[in-house]
Design a protein around this motif. Structure first.
Motif, PDB file in Angstrom:
ATOM      1  N   GLN A  50       0.832  -1.198   0.000  1.00 41.95           N
ATOM      2  CA  GLN A  50       0.000   0.000   0.000  1.00 41.95           C
ATOM      3  C   GLN A  50       0.869   1.252   0.000  1.00 41.95           C
ATOM      4  O   GLN A  50       1.814   1.346   0.780  1.00 41.95           O
ATOM      5  CB  GLN A  50      -0.898   0.007   1.234  1.00 41.95           C
ATOM      6  N   PRO A  51       0.556   2.217  -0.836  1.00 41.81           N
ATOM      7  CA  PRO A  51       1.328   3.468  -0.861  1.00 41.81           C
ATOM      8  C   PRO A  51       1.321   4.163   0.497  1.00 41.81           C
ATOM      9  O   PRO A  51       0.282   4.249   1.155  1.00 41.81           O
ATOM     10  CB  PRO A  51       0.596   4.320  -1.906  1.00 41.81           C
ATOM     11  N   GLY A  52       2.501   4.583   0.932  1.00 44.15           N
ATOM     12  CA  GLY A  52       2.624   5.320   2.183  1.00 44.15           C
ATOM     13  C   GLY A  52       2.568   4.478   3.438  1.00 44.15           C
ATOM     14  O   GLY A  52       2.606   4.993   4.545  1.00 44.15           O
ATOM     15  N   VAL A  53       2.489   3.161   3.300  1.00 40.30           N
ATOM     16  CA  VAL A  53       2.424   2.246   4.443  1.00 40.30           C
ATOM     17  C   VAL A  53       3.599   1.280   4.341  1.00 40.30           C
ATOM     18  O   VAL A  53       3.890   0.766   3.268  1.00 40.30           O
ATOM     19  CB  VAL A  53       1.094   1.456   4.456  1.00 40.30           C
ATOM     20  N   SER A  54       4.267   1.036   5.458  1.00 37.90           N
ATOM     21  CA  SER A  54       5.379   0.087   5.472  1.00 37.90           C
ATOM     22  C   SER A  54       4.912  -1.245   6.041  1.00 37.90           C
ATOM     23  O   SER A  54       4.322  -1.291   7.120  1.00 37.90           O
ATOM     24  CB  SER A  54       6.538   0.629   6.307  1.00 37.90           C
ATOM     25  N   GLU A  55       5.170  -2.320   5.294  1.00 37.20           N
ATOM     26  CA  GLU A  55       4.851  -3.667   5.735  1.00 37.20           C
ATOM     27  C   GLU A  55       6.127  -4.494   5.694  1.00 37.20           C
ATOM     28  O   GLU A  55       6.911  -4.365   4.762  1.00 37.20           O
ATOM     29  CB  GLU A  55       3.808  -4.316   4.819  1.00 37.20           C
ATOM     30  N   VAL A  56       6.318  -5.341   6.709  1.00 38.82           N
ATOM     31  CA  VAL A  56       7.525  -6.169   6.799  1.00 38.82           C
ATOM     32  C   VAL A  56       7.117  -7.583   7.205  1.00 38.82           C
ATOM     33  O   VAL A  56       6.487  -7.765   8.254  1.00 38.82           O
ATOM     34  CB  VAL A  56       8.520  -5.599   7.834  1.00 38.82           C
ATOM     35  N   PRO A  57       7.438  -8.617   6.394  1.00 41.30           N
ATOM     36  CA  PRO A  57       7.072  -9.988   6.767  1.00 41.30           C
ATOM     37  C   PRO A  57       7.909 -10.476   7.943  1.00 41.30           C
ATOM     38  O   PRO A  57       9.048 -10.048   8.135  1.00 41.30           O
ATOM     39  CB  PRO A  57       7.388 -10.788   5.504  1.00 41.30           C
ATOM     40  N   THR A  58       7.313 -11.377   8.746  1.00 39.86           N
ATOM     41  CA  THR A  58       8.062 -11.930   9.868  1.00 39.86           C
ATOM     42  C   THR A  58       8.072 -13.454   9.898  1.00 39.86           C
ATOM     43  O   THR A  58       9.041 -14.053  10.313  1.00 39.86           O
ATOM     44  CB  THR A  58       7.517 -11.415  11.216  1.00 39.86           C
ATOM     45  N   TRP A  59       6.964 -14.104   9.461  1.00 42.42           N
ATOM     46  CA  TRP A  59       6.898 -15.569   9.564  1.00 42.42           C
ATOM     47  C   TRP A  59       5.833 -16.083   8.612  1.00 42.42           C
ATOM     48  O   TRP A  59       4.770 -15.481   8.466  1.00 42.42           O
ATOM     49  CB  TRP A  59       6.566 -15.968  10.996  1.00 42.42           C
ATOM     50  N   ILE A  60       6.109 -17.228   7.971  1.00 44.76           N
ATOM     51  CA  ILE A  60       5.142 -17.900   7.110  1.00 44.76           C
ATOM     52  C   ILE A  60       4.860 -19.275   7.700  1.00 44.76           C
ATOM     53  O   ILE A  60       5.778 -19.972   8.128  1.00 44.76           O
ATOM     54  CB  ILE A  60       5.651 -17.999   5.643  1.00 44.76           C
TER      55      ILE A  60
END
Length: 101
Positions: free
Chosen positions: A59-69
């Motif tokens: 999403q523009p302007g939002v930071s997302e970071v994966p941690t676990w699958i």
């Protein structure tokens, strides 16, 4: 693919090592944006193919970071600074889910 000129980190690799989810940070003007990207490969020893932004996690302007699958590759946990009232430091933990294949 993976290992582009952008900043890429925070890998979450599936149990069978065929799927990788990671954070790609890009700078746009004065702002840095982090999105979750995914790539796959046929076997655990092949190189990863082209990566694509995960729908809903770029999403523009939002930071997302994966941690676990999850071992079944159906639940991805990630943290995000989406404006939802905020947890510590404005970051919340989320889960994205998809049906089993």
């Amino acid at each position: 693919g993976v290992n582009t000129g952008d900043t890429e980190d925070a890998p979450a690799i599936s149990a069978d090592e065929r799927f990788i989810y990671f954070r790609r940070a890009t700078t746009m003007g004065m702002a840095t944006e982090s999105d979750v990207y995914a790539a796959s490969r046929s076997t655990a020893t092949d190189g990863f193919g082209n990566s694509t932004a995960v729908p809903g996690l770029s999403q523009p302007g939002v930071s997302e970071v994966p941690t676990w699958i999850s071992p079944d590759n159906c639940h991805l946990y990630f943290h995000s600074d989406a404006d939802t009232g905020g947890g510590p430091m404005g970051t919340n933990i989320w889960m994205a889910a998809r049906p089993a294949l």
